[in-house]
Design an enzyme around this catalytic site. Structure first.
Site, PDB file in Angstrom:
ATOM      1  N   HIS A 104       0.694  -1.132   0.280  1.00 51.58           N
ATOM      2  CA  HIS A 104      -0.676   0.146   0.063  1.00 51.58           C
ATOM      3  C   HIS A 104       1.184   1.313  -0.171  1.00 51.58           C
ATOM      4  CE1 HIS A 104       0.756  -0.040   3.957  1.00 51.58           C
ATOM      5  NE2 HIS A 104       0.300   1.182   4.725  1.00 51.58           N
ATOM      6  N   ASP A 134       0.596  -7.582   1.042  1.00 54.01           N
ATOM      7  CA  ASP A 134       0.240  -6.769   1.231  1.00 54.01           C
ATOM      8  C   ASP A 134       2.040  -5.983   1.529  1.00 54.01           C
ATOM      9  OD1 ASP A 134       0.423  -3.850   1.979  1.00 54.01           O
ATOM     10  OD2 ASP A 134      -0.572  -3.386   3.712  1.00 54.01           O
ATOM     11  N   SER A 210       4.217   2.299   7.762  1.00 56.71           N
ATOM     12  CA  SER A 210       4.620   1.094   7.117  1.00 56.71           C
ATOM     13  C   SER A 210       5.124   0.959   6.804  1.00 56.71           C
ATOM     14  CB  SER A 210       3.202   1.829   6.352  1.00 56.71           C
ATOM     15  OG  SER A 210       2.012   1.653   6.724  1.00 56.71           O
TER      16      SER A 210
END
Length: 462
Positions: A104, A134, A210
């Protein structure tokens, strides 16, 4: 007072002295022993954690698109490209510049810049990306002799271990937070498109973290930070990291030249065994995955498993949900022969199951209709396990499926994943036959299609 302080320090060092006997006490001999800080560990690990700046161009859809009255009048309203910027983190895994991050963060990006904590900047390209897990593997252009983190087998991680989360939260710069591993085998709890199995930590993870590193006290990577569970948008002490065992498989496939992650195919559907099921099956405690349906080509079926059996473990690791089972198969990797422990009619058994890709049986016979066709650009394929997996359709689906509607078929309402049943009342059994059936039906065409569990009729004039 001084005696009290010295006595307290001496008691503290009982657990710290590596060679001290149970009766031996000593006063700390250095500032490092007194402070017990993470400074050496942070200095070792942070050079391998990078900041990632990604840019992607997205098409915005007009609110009047497809409207028969206003579509042409307002076709210039909306529908213009828009640039999106994303900020995240990544971890260098090799001296030649292999980097792991979240999908992402870098997925579908047209421009990726990677900045080291020294300020050095590199352009990067995505070697392999997978939205479901992901995860994405990048390659830094022109990189060499890079600092990197070693991967630790995440199956050896235990609840209670001290960990550090390193990343770039909120774009403020590289930040380190500490905590412990607070849970393992977390499946179905992370946000976004990621599905599967996660390491849970209470080390604060915030937006921008992230793709960053979750490391142990030896400085080895045990997970890639991916998401948090929150109501406020900030960290509430429940964060999730993708285990390093899966990251290792991604790196292996990226180096082999894959641009998408290839998962082993189970060829079955299942459900977790809850307390009620456990009692009826005589298991004692809930656990395992009950096989609800199985494909004839499934490697599990070929190894002797069937509907009603309960898969208990893959390669010695217990599985309690379908996502956890798929995770274990993915970690094993294609070509591996996994040891499966399962329950059959109350009896515990073992079987060896080959990890294979979804088979192309029968052949997909893919076709794309040319410019002279009734629906030019329409792409079709015959259903098989590989096609069903790619389109996320039920494994038992049969017939001819739309893999890309193209411009004209999209205008009449067909979508990717629609299964064509009939054209003008004639059954659609072969992709090559579709164009002939459309020509025969013209100028008034009626198509019956299956979308999910619903049948629909599309009528149009050529």
């Amino acid at each position: 007072m001084l005696r009290t302080v010295v006595a307290a320090l001496a008691a503290l060092t009982l657990c710290l002295a590596p060679s001290a006997s149970p009766a031996e006490t000593r006063v700390p001999e250095s500032q490092a022993e007194i402070s017990l800080s993470f400074v050496p560990l942070v200095k070792q690990a942070t050079p391998a954690v990078v900041n990632i700046y990604a840019r992607r161009t997205v098409e915005t859809r007009s609110p009047f698109a497809g409207d028969p009255l206003f579509g042409n009048l307002f076709r210039e309203f909306g529908g213009r490209p828009r640039v999106q910027n994303s900020l995240g983190s990544g971890v260098i895994l090799s001296d030649d510049g292999i980097v792991v991050s979240n999908y992402h963060v870098v997925g579908q990006a047209t421009d990726i810049r990677v900045v080291l904590n020294t300020g050095e900047e590199y352009a990067a390209t995505v070697l392999l990306g997978d939205e479901e897990s992901d995860l994405a593997i990048l390659k830094l252009e022109g990189a060499g002799d890079m600092p990197y983190l070693a991967l630790r087998d995440s199956d050896t991680v235990e609840v209670g271990e001290l960990v550090l989360a390193i990343g770039n939260p909120f774009g403020v710069g590289q930040t380190v937070t500490s905590g412990i591993v607070s849970g393992l085998a977390r499946s179905g709890t992370a946000t976004g498109n990621a599905r599967g199995y996660f390491i849970q930590t209470d080390a604060p993870i915030n937006p921008g973290n992230s793709g960053g590193a979750l490391i142990d006290v030896n400085g080895d990577l045990i997970g890639v930070n991916t998401s948090i569970l929150t109501r406020s948008g900030g960290s509430n002490g429940i964060g999730f990291a993708i285990p390093s065992a899966l990251v290792a498989q991604f790196v292996e496939q990226a180096r082999a030249g894959n641009d998408g992650f290839a998962r082993p195919w189970a060829g079955m559907t299942g459900q977790p065994v809850d307390a009620d099921l456990s009692e009826s099956l005589g298991l004692g405690l809930p656990g395992g995955v009950l096989i609800a349906a199985i494909h004839a080509e499934s490697p599990f079926a070929k190894a002797g498993l069937g509907v009603g059996d309960v898969v208990l473990a893959v390669d010695g690791q217990p599985v309690n949900t379908p996502p956890e089972m798929i995770y274990r198969m993915s970690v094993a990797g294609l070509g591996h022969v996994a040891r499966i422990r399962y329950l059959h009619d109350g009896e515990r058994r073992e079987a060896e199951v080959e990890m294979i890709a979804a088979p192309e049986t029968p052949p997909r016979d893919a076709v794309t209709l040319d410019d002279r066709a009734v629906l030019p650009g329409l792409s079709l394929a015959r259903m098989n396990p590989a096609v069903a997996t790619e389109l996320d359709l039920p494994m038992a689906a049969e017939g001819v499926v739309v893999t890309d509607p193209g411009l004209y078929a999209a205008r009449i309402g067909l979508r990717r994943g629609d299964i064509l049943l009939t054209i003008d009342g004639r059954a659609v059994t072969d992709p090559d036959r579709v164009d002939r059936l459309l020509r025969r039906a013209a100028p008034r065409v009626e198509i019956e299609a299956l979308r999910g569990n619903r049948r629909s009729i599309v009528r149009f004039r050529t």
